[in-house]
Design an enzyme around this catalytic site. Structure first.
Site, PDB file in Angstrom:
ATOM      1  N   LYS A 134       0.847  -1.183   0.000  1.00 54.98           N
ATOM      2  CA  LYS A 134       0.000   0.000   0.000  1.00 54.98           C
ATOM      3  C   LYS A 134       0.888   1.240   0.000  1.00 54.98           C
ATOM      4  O   LYS A 134       2.030   1.132   0.470  1.00 54.98           O
ATOM      5  CB  LYS A 134      -0.965   0.021   1.188  1.00 54.98           C
ATOM      6  CG  LYS A 134      -0.338  -0.239   2.571  1.00 54.98           C
ATOM      7  CD  LYS A 134       0.814   0.588   3.054  1.00 54.98           C
ATOM      8  CE  LYS A 134       0.637   2.056   3.264  1.00 54.98           C
ATOM      9  NZ  LYS A 134       1.877   2.726   3.763  1.00 54.98           N
ATOM     10  N   TYR A 184      -4.348   4.065   6.278  1.00 54.51           N
ATOM     11  CA  TYR A 184      -4.678   2.987   7.239  1.00 54.51           C
ATOM     12  C   TYR A 184      -6.080   3.177   7.827  1.00 54.51           C
ATOM     13  O   TYR A 184      -6.921   2.278   7.694  1.00 54.51           O
ATOM     14  CB  TYR A 184      -3.617   2.907   8.348  1.00 54.51           C
ATOM     15  CG  TYR A 184      -2.327   2.257   7.896  1.00 54.51           C
ATOM     16  CD1 TYR A 184      -2.127   0.886   8.043  1.00 54.51           C
ATOM     17  CD2 TYR A 184      -1.305   3.009   7.341  1.00 54.51           C
ATOM     18  CE1 TYR A 184      -0.945   0.277   7.638  1.00 54.51           C
ATOM     19  CE2 TYR A 184      -0.115   2.417   6.938  1.00 54.51           C
ATOM     20  CZ  TYR A 184       0.057   1.058   7.087  1.00 54.51           C
ATOM     21  OH  TYR A 184       1.229   0.461   6.685  1.00 54.51           O
TER      22      TYR A 184
HETATM   23  P1  NAD Z   1      12.426   1.861   1.871  1.00 55.99           P
HETATM   24  O1  NAD Z   1      12.964   3.170   1.496  1.00 55.99           O
HETATM   25  O2  NAD Z   1      12.901   1.250   3.145  1.00 55.99           O
HETATM   26  O3  NAD Z   1      12.683   0.800   0.696  1.00 55.99           O
HETATM   27  C1  NAD Z   1      12.478   1.119  -0.660  1.00 55.99           C
HETATM   28  C2  NAD Z   1      13.305   0.198  -1.536  1.00 55.99           C
HETATM   29  O4  NAD Z   1      13.121   0.587  -2.887  1.00 55.99           O
HETATM   30  C3  NAD Z   1      14.810   0.263  -1.248  1.00 55.99           C
HETATM   31  O5  NAD Z   1      15.359  -1.027  -1.301  1.00 55.99           O
HETATM   32  C4  NAD Z   1      15.364   1.084  -2.389  1.00 55.99           C
HETATM   33  O6  NAD Z   1      16.693   0.760  -2.725  1.00 55.99           O
HETATM   34  C5  NAD Z   1      14.415   0.710  -3.519  1.00 55.99           C
HETATM   35  N1  NAD Z   1      14.360   1.715  -4.581  1.00 55.99           N
HETATM   36  C6  NAD Z   1      14.418   1.449  -5.895  1.00 55.99           C
HETATM   37  N2  NAD Z   1      14.369   2.569  -6.618  1.00 55.99           N
HETATM   38  C7  NAD Z   1      14.309   3.576  -5.742  1.00 55.99           C
HETATM   39  C8  NAD Z   1      14.238   4.982  -5.879  1.00 55.99           C
HETATM   40  N3  NAD Z   1      14.230   5.579  -7.095  1.00 55.99           N
HETATM   41  N4  NAD Z   1      14.172   5.723  -4.761  1.00 55.99           N
HETATM   42  C9  NAD Z   1      14.149   5.154  -3.544  1.00 55.99           C
HETATM   43  N5  NAD Z   1      14.205   3.812  -3.342  1.00 55.99           N
HETATM   44  C10 NAD Z   1      14.276   3.034  -4.432  1.00 55.99           C
HETATM   45  O7  NAD Z   1      10.844   2.005   1.877  1.00 55.99           O
HETATM   46  P2  NAD Z   1       9.800   1.085   2.650  1.00 55.99           P
HETATM   47  O8  NAD Z   1       9.497   1.673   3.969  1.00 55.99           O
HETATM   48  O9  NAD Z   1      10.245  -0.324   2.600  1.00 55.99           O
HETATM   49  O10 NAD Z   1       8.481   1.306   1.747  1.00 55.99           O
HETATM   50  C11 NAD Z   1       8.306   0.643   0.525  1.00 55.99           C
HETATM   51  C12 NAD Z   1       6.802   0.488   0.234  1.00 55.99           C
HETATM   52  O11 NAD Z   1       6.222  -0.278   1.273  1.00 55.99           O
HETATM   53  C13 NAD Z   1       6.053   1.815   0.206  1.00 55.99           C
HETATM   54  O12 NAD Z   1       5.076   1.789  -0.796  1.00 55.99           O
HETATM   55  C14 NAD Z   1       5.388   1.886   1.566  1.00 55.99           C
HETATM   56  O13 NAD Z   1       4.163   2.612   1.565  1.00 55.99           O
HETATM   57  C15 NAD Z   1       5.137   0.434   1.853  1.00 55.99           C
HETATM   58  N6  NAD Z   1       5.135   0.148   3.289  1.00 55.99           N
HETATM   59  C16 NAD Z   1       4.170  -0.624   3.799  1.00 55.99           C
HETATM   60  C17 NAD Z   1       4.141  -0.898   5.147  1.00 55.99           C
HETATM   61  C18 NAD Z   1       3.089  -1.812   5.718  1.00 55.99           C
HETATM   62  O14 NAD Z   1       3.006  -1.912   6.917  1.00 55.99           O
HETATM   63  N7  NAD Z   1       2.315  -2.487   4.893  1.00 55.99           N
HETATM   64  C19 NAD Z   1       5.089  -0.346   6.004  1.00 55.99           C
HETATM   65  C20 NAD Z   1       6.112   0.424   5.444  1.00 55.99           C
HETATM   66  C21 NAD Z   1       6.123   0.668   4.083  1.00 55.99           C
END
Ligand code: NAD
Length: 362
Positions: free
Chosen positions: A130, A214
């Site tokens: 999401k 959420y």
């Molecule tokens: P994060 O920044 O920790 O991870 C993002 C990943 O994408 C990294 O590995 C990064 O290297 C990669 N990536 C590839 N291209 C990129 C770019 N151009 N810029 C930045 N990163 C790039 O983020 P996250 O917290 O893991 O969030 C990722 C997704 O998961 C989002 O859509 C977020 O809304 C969702 N999320 C969901 C939950 C949940 O509880 N369901 C919790 C946190 C995040």
């Protein structure tokens, strides 16, 4: 609660409570569903840990911009062969990888659409984080691509799979709090400067897109109808530069055709509880914390008795349940509980909230 409403809620609760607990799922260890994790950031790290605790879901491939460092590290941790580490450029070759049934999209919001469409074109099912995407147009594109490729699409609304949430739904469906009248909900956090979430290009929006979704999703889903009337106020008090592209805070109300009303808030620039209240004519339920990875606590008053139910399960159990639910849908050819259409409905509501706040998104 009238009979029609009760029947609708009961069916809904049954659908939720009918989900198998991951502890109860029959072991399919000879044939777990293989996931490719795309984007090895914080949420994929949790998802991979969750799969490592499962008999029915397994991470079998990785997609990363850093194959020799991050890729190699996670491959060693989870026993993934080097040949199953892909980059964003070589990702489409996953088509030929028989160990991959589905992809898990854990990328920044604005990349969800592209990688879901490419996964579908590679004949893989998709479990996408999401928010589903950054516009309803993209959500429709993702649904169409998965439909055309005859693969399943599920959105990672993890609390749908948390037993404490299922218990709240069961109490509601039992009629013990009477007809639902209103909701209040919120989710708040402090975001550091420089985060991709603070850019329009990658985040697509601010606190609403990431945190407000959420309570929005929970309320829409529990009400089992779509909101039609919105009021919204967007506010950015922090002038330090963090919020030059997206909003700091959003407060909004929604009204449903039945007359149920909801009042919600979210922010990237303040501390506050993660909570949801369900107010009925005879009782009420409070989830606080509501949207955390574990420890969801249910309190309230129902059927004339107090409720005080601390959550069971520890991180990453919600993700294990989620991964196993989708695995079961793939193996049994059933519809996910939180399909792409659910993500689209949230995005339509998000667009309506931004519009009501005078800041429509593209
Ligand atoms: P994060 O920044 O920790 O991870 C993002 C990943 O994408 C990294 O590995 C990064 O290297 C990669 N990536 C590839 N291209 C990129 C770019 N151009 N810029 C930045 N990163 C790039 O983020 P996250 O917290 O893991 O969030 C990722 C997704 O998961 C989002 O859509 C977020 O809304 C969702 N999320 C969901 C939950 C949940 O509880 N369901 C919790 C946190 C995040």
């Amino acid at each position: 609660m009238d009979r029609r409403e009760f029947a609708k809620l009961s069916a809904f609760a049954l659908a939720w409570t009918g989900l198998p607990s991951y502890a109860q799922i029959p072991a399919l260890s000879h044939n777990p569903v293989g996931y490719a994790a795309i984007g090895l950031g914080s949420i994929s790290d949790i998802f991979m840990r969750a799969c490592a605790q499962s008999q029915t879901a397994k991470v079998t491939a990785l997609v990363t911009g850093h194959p020799d460092t991050k890729g190699a590290k996670y491959a060693a941790m989870y026993g993934i062969p080097k040949t199953s580490i892909y980059t964003y450029e070589t990702f489409d070759r996953i088509l030929d990888n028989k160990d991959v049934d589905a992809v898990y999209v854990g990328l920044p919001n604005s990349m969800h659409c592209e990688y879901t469409v490419r996964a579908a074109q590679a004949a893989k099912h998709v479990l996408c984080e999401k928010p589903m995407a950054v516009s309803s147009r993209e959500c429709r594109q993702m649904i169409d691509a998965c439909r055309q490729a005859r693969v399943k699409l599920m959105i990672g609304y993890r609390v749908h799979y948390d037993p404490t949430w299922l218990q709240a739904i069961q109490i509601l469906a039992s009629g013990e709090i009477g007809q639902l009248q209103s909701f209040q909900g919120g989710f708040f956090a402090q975001l550091p400067a420089g985060a991709w979430r603070l850019t329009r290009k990658l985040g697509g929006g601010g606190a609403l897109m990431d945190l407000g979704i959420y309570p929005l999703n929970a309320i829409r889903h529990i009400a089992a109808e779509e909101p039609t009337d919105f009021t919204a106020v967007l506010a950015t008090r922090d002038r330090g530069g963090r919020f030059s592209e997206v909003e700091q805070s959003m407060e909004w109300t929604m009204k449903f055709p039945s007359g149920i009303v909801a009042s919600c808030g979210c922010s990237y620039g303040q501390r506050g509880p993660s909570f949801l209240t369900l107010n009925g004519e005879k009782g009420y339920l409070v989830m606080e914390p509501a949207f955390n990875y574990d420890g969801v606590h249910l309190r309230g008053e129902a059927g004339g008795r107090p409720i005080d139910q601390p959550g069971a399960g520890k991180l990453p159990f919600q993700f294990t349940l989620e991964a196993e639910h989708f695995a079961s849908c793939i193996r049994n050819n059933t519809q996910p509980e939180s399909p792409g259409e659910e993500g689209l409905k949230d995005m339509l509501a998000i667009e309506a909230i931004y519009k009501a706040a005078g800041a429509p998104i593209a």
